[in-house]
Design an enzyme around this catalytic site. Structure first.
Site, mmCIF file in Angstrom:
data_model
loop_
_atom_site.group_PDB
_atom_site.id
_atom_site.type_symbol
_atom_site.label_atom_id
_atom_site.label_comp_id
_atom_site.label_asym_id
_atom_site.label_seq_id
_atom_site.Cartn_x
_atom_site.Cartn_y
_atom_site.Cartn_z
ATOM 1 N N LYS A 180 -36.562 2.735 -37.874
ATOM 2 C CA LYS A 180 -36.643 1.628 -37.529
ATOM 3 C C LYS A 180 -35.492 0.455 -36.846
ATOM 4 O O LYS A 180 -33.942 0.942 -37.499
ATOM 5 C CB LYS A 180 -36.667 1.037 -38.756
ATOM 6 C CG LYS A 180 -37.138 -1.206 -38.798
ATOM 7 C CD LYS A 180 -35.982 -1.362 -38.849
ATOM 8 C CE LYS A 180 -35.435 -2.777 -38.476
ATOM 9 N NZ LYS A 180 -35.653 -2.927 -37.434
ATOM 10 N N GLY A 233 -24.598 -0.288 -39.024
ATOM 11 C CA GLY A 233 -24.723 -1.781 -39.284
ATOM 12 C C GLY A 233 -24.053 -2.149 -39.548
ATOM 13 O O GLY A 233 -22.884 -1.898 -39.932
ATOM 14 N N SER A 234 -23.863 -3.662 -40.350
ATOM 15 C CA SER A 234 -22.910 -3.799 -40.902
ATOM 16 C C SER A 234 -23.069 -3.473 -42.257
ATOM 17 O O SER A 234 -23.539 -2.891 -43.361
ATOM 18 C CB SER A 234 -23.472 -5.546 -40.964
ATOM 19 O OG SER A 234 -24.943 -5.862 -41.488
ATOM 20 N N VAL A 237 -25.878 -5.208 -45.146
ATOM 21 C CA VAL A 237 -26.799 -4.247 -45.028
ATOM 22 C C VAL A 237 -26.885 -3.230 -45.711
ATOM 23 O O VAL A 237 -27.462 -2.598 -46.080
ATOM 24 C CB VAL A 237 -27.652 -4.652 -44.021
ATOM 25 C CG1 VAL A 237 -29.445 -3.539 -43.358
ATOM 26 C CG2 VAL A 237 -28.447 -6.447 -43.220
ATOM 27 N N GLY A 238 -25.393 -2.445 -45.160
ATOM 28 C CA GLY A 238 -24.977 -1.149 -45.405
ATOM 29 C C GLY A 238 -25.109 -0.955 -47.335
ATOM 30 O O GLY A 238 -25.888 0.163 -47.612
ATOM 31 N N GLU A 255 -23.113 3.869 -42.028
ATOM 32 C CA GLU A 255 -21.836 3.988 -41.287
ATOM 33 C C GLU A 255 -21.710 2.421 -40.460
ATOM 34 O O GLU A 255 -22.325 1.845 -40.100
ATOM 35 C CB GLU A 255 -22.032 4.681 -39.614
ATOM 36 C CG GLU A 255 -22.125 5.864 -39.889
ATOM 37 C CD GLU A 255 -20.536 6.481 -40.095
ATOM 38 O OE1 GLU A 255 -20.029 6.271 -40.436
ATOM 39 O OE2 GLU A 255 -20.681 7.631 -41.008
ATOM 40 N N CYS A 289 -18.497 -0.443 -32.992
ATOM 41 C CA CYS A 289 -17.461 -0.514 -34.355
ATOM 42 C C CYS A 289 -16.267 -0.175 -34.440
ATOM 43 O O CYS A 289 -14.818 0.312 -35.436
ATOM 44 C CB CYS A 289 -18.551 0.264 -35.617
ATOM 45 S SG CYS A 289 -19.105 1.567 -35.365
ATOM 46 N N GLN A 336 -24.901 -13.216 -32.563
ATOM 47 C CA GLN A 336 -23.357 -12.643 -32.724
ATOM 48 C C GLN A 336 -22.692 -13.607 -32.194
ATOM 49 O O GLN A 336 -21.618 -13.402 -32.048
ATOM 50 C CB GLN A 336 -23.694 -11.668 -32.360
ATOM 51 C CG GLN A 336 -24.298 -10.362 -32.644
ATOM 52 C CD GLN A 336 -23.874 -9.594 -34.102
ATOM 53 O OE1 GLN A 336 -24.559 -9.929 -34.966
ATOM 54 N NE2 GLN A 336 -22.595 -9.782 -33.734
HETATM 55 N N1 LIG Z 1 -21.088 -0.454 -37.234
HETATM 56 C C1 LIG Z 1 -21.862 -0.688 -35.868
HETATM 57 O O1 LIG Z 1 -22.104 0.039 -35.146
HETATM 58 C C2 LIG Z 1 -22.543 -1.622 -36.693
HETATM 59 C C3 LIG Z 1 -22.172 -3.079 -37.225
HETATM 60 N N2 LIG Z 1 -22.366 -4.489 -36.964
HETATM 61 C C4 LIG Z 1 -22.030 -5.571 -37.570
HETATM 62 O O2 LIG Z 1 -23.332 -6.513 -38.349
HETATM 63 C C5 LIG Z 1 -23.187 -7.976 -37.813
HETATM 64 C C6 LIG Z 1 -24.219 -8.183 -37.776
HETATM 65 O O3 LIG Z 1 -24.940 -7.599 -36.913
HETATM 66 P P1 LIG Z 1 -26.783 -7.399 -37.514
HETATM 67 O O4 LIG Z 1 -27.430 -6.759 -35.809
HETATM 68 O O5 LIG Z 1 -27.130 -8.044 -38.225
HETATM 69 O O6 LIG Z 1 -26.472 -5.826 -38.046
HETATM 70 P P2 LIG Z 1 -27.340 -5.527 -39.531
HETATM 71 O O7 LIG Z 1 -26.308 -4.576 -40.698
HETATM 72 O O8 LIG Z 1 -27.726 -6.354 -39.721
HETATM 73 O O9 LIG Z 1 -28.738 -4.633 -38.481
HETATM 74 C C7 LIG Z 1 -28.769 -3.668 -38.776
HETATM 75 C C8 LIG Z 1 -29.787 -2.718 -39.332
HETATM 76 O O10 LIG Z 1 -30.009 -2.912 -40.102
HETATM 77 C C9 LIG Z 1 -31.652 -3.871 -40.258
HETATM 78 N N3 LIG Z 1 -31.854 -4.420 -41.472
HETATM 79 C C10 LIG Z 1 -31.508 -5.955 -41.608
HETATM 80 N N4 LIG Z 1 -31.495 -6.510 -43.027
HETATM 81 C C11 LIG Z 1 -32.302 -5.239 -43.486
HETATM 82 C C12 LIG Z 1 -32.243 -4.660 -44.655
HETATM 83 N N5 LIG Z 1 -32.256 -6.131 -45.282
HETATM 84 N N6 LIG Z 1 -32.535 -3.998 -45.478
HETATM 85 C C13 LIG Z 1 -32.641 -2.790 -44.369
HETATM 86 N N7 LIG Z 1 -32.678 -2.352 -42.835
HETATM 87 C C14 LIG Z 1 -31.863 -4.169 -42.152
HETATM 88 C C15 LIG Z 1 -31.724 -4.122 -39.115
HETATM 89 O O11 LIG Z 1 -32.912 -5.212 -38.171
HETATM 90 P P3 LIG Z 1 -32.676 -6.462 -37.513
HETATM 91 O O12 LIG Z 1 -32.281 -5.763 -36.484
HETATM 92 O O13 LIG Z 1 -34.852 -6.037 -37.061
HETATM 93 O O14 LIG Z 1 -32.562 -7.374 -38.121
HETATM 94 C C16 LIG Z 1 -31.273 -3.222 -38.260
HETATM 95 O O15 LIG Z 1 -31.897 -2.560 -37.756
HETATM 96 C C17 LIG Z 1 -21.747 -7.550 -36.406
HETATM 97 O O16 LIG Z 1 -21.586 -8.708 -36.411
HETATM 98 C C18 LIG Z 1 -21.365 -6.106 -37.074
HETATM 99 O O17 LIG Z 1 -20.032 -7.013 -37.394
HETATM 100 C C19 LIG Z 1 -23.367 -4.549 -36.746
HETATM 101 C C20 LIG Z 1 -24.878 -3.755 -36.202
HETATM 102 C C21 LIG Z 1 -23.776 -2.593 -35.822
HETATM 103 O O1 LIG Z 2 -17.306 4.661 -29.616
HETATM 104 C C1 LIG Z 2 -18.652 5.159 -29.611
HETATM 105 O O2 LIG Z 2 -18.871 5.815 -28.781
HETATM 106 C C2 LIG Z 2 -19.304 4.829 -31.442
HETATM 107 C C3 LIG Z 2 -19.088 3.667 -31.126
HETATM 108 C C4 LIG Z 2 -20.559 3.412 -32.763
HETATM 109 O O3 LIG Z 2 -20.513 4.252 -33.115
HETATM 110 C C5 LIG Z 2 -20.816 1.972 -32.505
HETATM 111 O O4 LIG Z 2 -19.723 1.097 -32.536
HETATM 112 O O5 LIG Z 2 -21.747 1.916 -33.568
#
Ligand SMILES: NC(=O)C1=CN([C@@H]2O[C@H](COP(=O)(O)OP(=O)(O)OC[C@H]3O[C@@H](n4cnc5c(N)ncnc54)[C@H](OP(=O)(O)O)[C@@H]3O)[C@@H](O)[C@H]2O)C=CC1
Ligand SMILES: O=C(O)CCC(=O)C(=O)O
Length: 488
Positions: A180, A233-234, A237-238, A255, A289, A336
């Site tokens: 997903k 992701g965030s 949600v993690g 992560e 990240c 964002q």
């Molecule tokens: N570590 C990293 O690399 C990342 C960190 N982030 C952080 O997260 C913040 C928000 O970004 P956002 O895109 O909203 O990140 P999310 O954590 O919401 O999204 C990451 C993934 O999780 C999915 N998701 C959302 N809600 C759920 C749930 N309840 N259960 C399971 N999966 C879910 C999202 O789907 P959908 O897209 O459909 O919502 C997407 O595929 C950013 O500002 C940043 O701080 C974000 C992205 C990457």
């Molecule tokens: O810096 C990179 O190449 C990877 C970073 C990463 O995994 C992320 O932002 O989610």
């Protein structure tokens, strides 16, 4: 390949076929550089769609695990070759969907192809060790087996590399996959899945279900048929995913965020340090990240460094990321952008001084996109929100210190521990930093962002679930070890 149907519509891929969601609904994927540019429509899937994908992955798992690693690897090599022919198209799609510049998207796509080839080779590498038994008539060894069905939940900021660095090892070690992708970048993911399809992966081995995180993502995390979940992701949600997986005994890997520091010591090469801070903080519009967000500078060189940093930041060209003269594109979505602007406001209210940037750009060529100027804050203290919370946008917090001890204390004074860097010529300072910094990625005289596919990637503290991805480390997550004792 029927990944795309009429009206730029992208389907789910379940059991070897491109199919519509049961919902009959779709979600629009827009270009953040110009929201009138519609990249495509993806399926707004339901829990039933998730059920069908998981059932297909179950059905396929025995046949897939019975292939040799070399046979699975061959299919990954073939996928890589197909993706290479489509590099330009996939990269342009990633740029249009999330706004990173075209050279960055091309680099990321090339990296995705290299990751596929790296894990294709894993199909031929060892899966265990012989361990001496205390019984002279016995042979003891370890072997590894796949986990079964792996759920992949991926973010939008690396729409090519992250799905691939999760799916490629899952597949080569014999698991089947239900992915997903983030909704913002689901079209790019459909294009990647089409490469796997055309390489000839058997039906059900890889399945794509697009849609809302709270429905499809959560549906995967809570599904009894999913044996393991890998998520980026965030933190918010993690944690939900980790709890759902733990509650039903599934393996999980998370992560999440970072608040990555760079220390600039008074003996640093200031020119190199300023360049690395600018690229680390502002490439991909700060949406990594591993992005640099706190810059901790020794007082003796603080003013000189600050001047160089501001000067270099003034040279940044902002605009539509498909334009080759643009260095920094838009922010990926309205949410964002609003989040980033609210942190800039908070920084001002908390008493930090905005040295440069931080304005929303909305006139002329910027009027249909999500643009902000890169921002640098001075007079930041460690207790401020801009020094503690992940902003995920082009914002730097500058913190002044007198000693290296103070610098290390500040660097560690956050809940995250993903990446950290130091600029110094002094070997003693380097070694103390390597030893004492609380971060999974430790960089010396290099920017905080930057990941090599053959090395372990992951964070300490609240940045991860303490597991690692990529390189050989992926084997630990995507397989289970069996310890075998054979007696004559
Ligand atoms: N570590 C990293 O690399 C990342 C960190 N982030 C952080 O997260 C913040 C928000 O970004 P956002 O895109 O909203 O990140 P999310 O954590 O919401 O999204 C990451 C993934 O999780 C999915 N998701 C959302 N809600 C759920 C749930 N309840 N259960 C399971 N999966 C879910 C999202 O789907 P959908 O897209 O459909 O919502 C997407 O595929 C950013 O500002 C940043 O701080 C974000 C992205 C990457
Ligand atoms: O810096 C990179 O190449 C990877 C970073 C990463 O995994 C992320 O932002 O989610």
């Amino acid at each position: 390949m029927t990944v795309i149907t009429e009206k730029n519509t992208y389907l789910n891929f379940i059991n070897g076929e491109w199919v519509k969601s049961q919902s009959g609904d779709m979600i629009k994927s827009k270009n953040p550089a110009d929201v009138n540019d519609i990249v495509g429509y993806v399926q707004n899937s339901t829990a039933d769609d998730v059920d069908r994908a998981v059932a297909a992955a179950h059905e396929a798992k025995t046949g897939w695990r019975k292939l040799t690693g070399a046979e699975r690897g061959q299919l990954l090599y073939k996928t890589a070759d197909i993706m290479e022919q489509r590099l330009e198209d996939i990269a342009a799609c990633a740029t249009r969907e999330m706004g990173k510049t075209l050279p960055e998207a091309k680099g990321e796509t090339a990296r995705g192809i290299a990751i596929l080839r790296y894990y294709a080779g894993e199909g031929m590498r060892k899966t265990g060790d012989v361990i001496p038994s205390t019984d002279k008539d016995a042979l003891m060894f370890t072997t590894r087996v796949p986990l079964g069905v792996v759920g992949v939940i991926s973010p939008w900021n690396f729409p090519v590399a992250i799905p691939i660095w999760k799916m490629a090892p899952a597949l080569v070690y014999g698991n089947t996959v239900v992915i997903k992708p983030a909704t913002e970048t689901a079209v790019t993911c459909a294009k990647i899945i089409a490469c796997f399809e055309e390489a000839g992966l058997p039906a059900g081995v890889i399945n794509l279900v697009t849609g809302q995180g709270s429905v499809v993502g959560q549906g995967i995390a809570e599904h009894d048929g999913v044996n393991a979940i890998t998520f980026t992701g965030s933190n918010q949600v993690g944690k939900i995913i980790g709890q759902a997986a733990l509650a039903r005994g599934a393996k999980y890997q998370l992560e999440m965020g970072g608040k990555n520091p760079v220390i600039i010591a008074d003996d640093a090469d200031l020119e190199a340090a300023a360049e690395a801070v600018v690229t680390g903080a502002f490439r991909s519009t700060g949406q990594k990240c591993t992005a640099t967000s706190r810059v901790i500078v020794q007082s003796g060189i603080y003013d000189r460094f600050k001047e160089k940093l501001v000067q270099r930041t003034k040279e940044i060209t902002i605009g539509d990321s498909l334009n080759e003269n643009v260095w920094m594109g838009p922010i990926a979505s309205k949410n964002q952008l609003d989040n980033c602007l609210s942190y800039i406001e908070k920084g001002k209210q908390e008493g930090a001084s905005l040295l440069i940037g931080g304005e929303k750009l909305e006139d002329g060529k910027y009027q249909n996109g999500y643009y902000v100027q890169p921002a640098i804050f001075d007079n930041v203290t460690s207790d401020m929100a801009i020094a503690q919370e992940e902003i995920f946008g082009p914002v730097i917090a500058l913190l002044k210190v007198d000693t290296m001890e103070e610098a290390l204390d500040l660097a560690n004074d956050v809940k995250f521990g993903l990446s950290a860097s130091i600029f110094t010529q002094n070997i003693g300072r380097m070694l103390s930093f390597i030893d004492e910094i609380e971060a999974g990625l430790v960089r010396v005289n290099a920017e905080s962002a930057g990941v090599e596919l053959q090395a372990p990637f992951g964070g300490m503290k609240q940045s991860s679930s303490h597991s690692r991805e990529q390189g050989e480390a992926a084997k630990d997550f995507f397989t289970a070890i069996k310890t075998v004792f054979v007696k004559q």
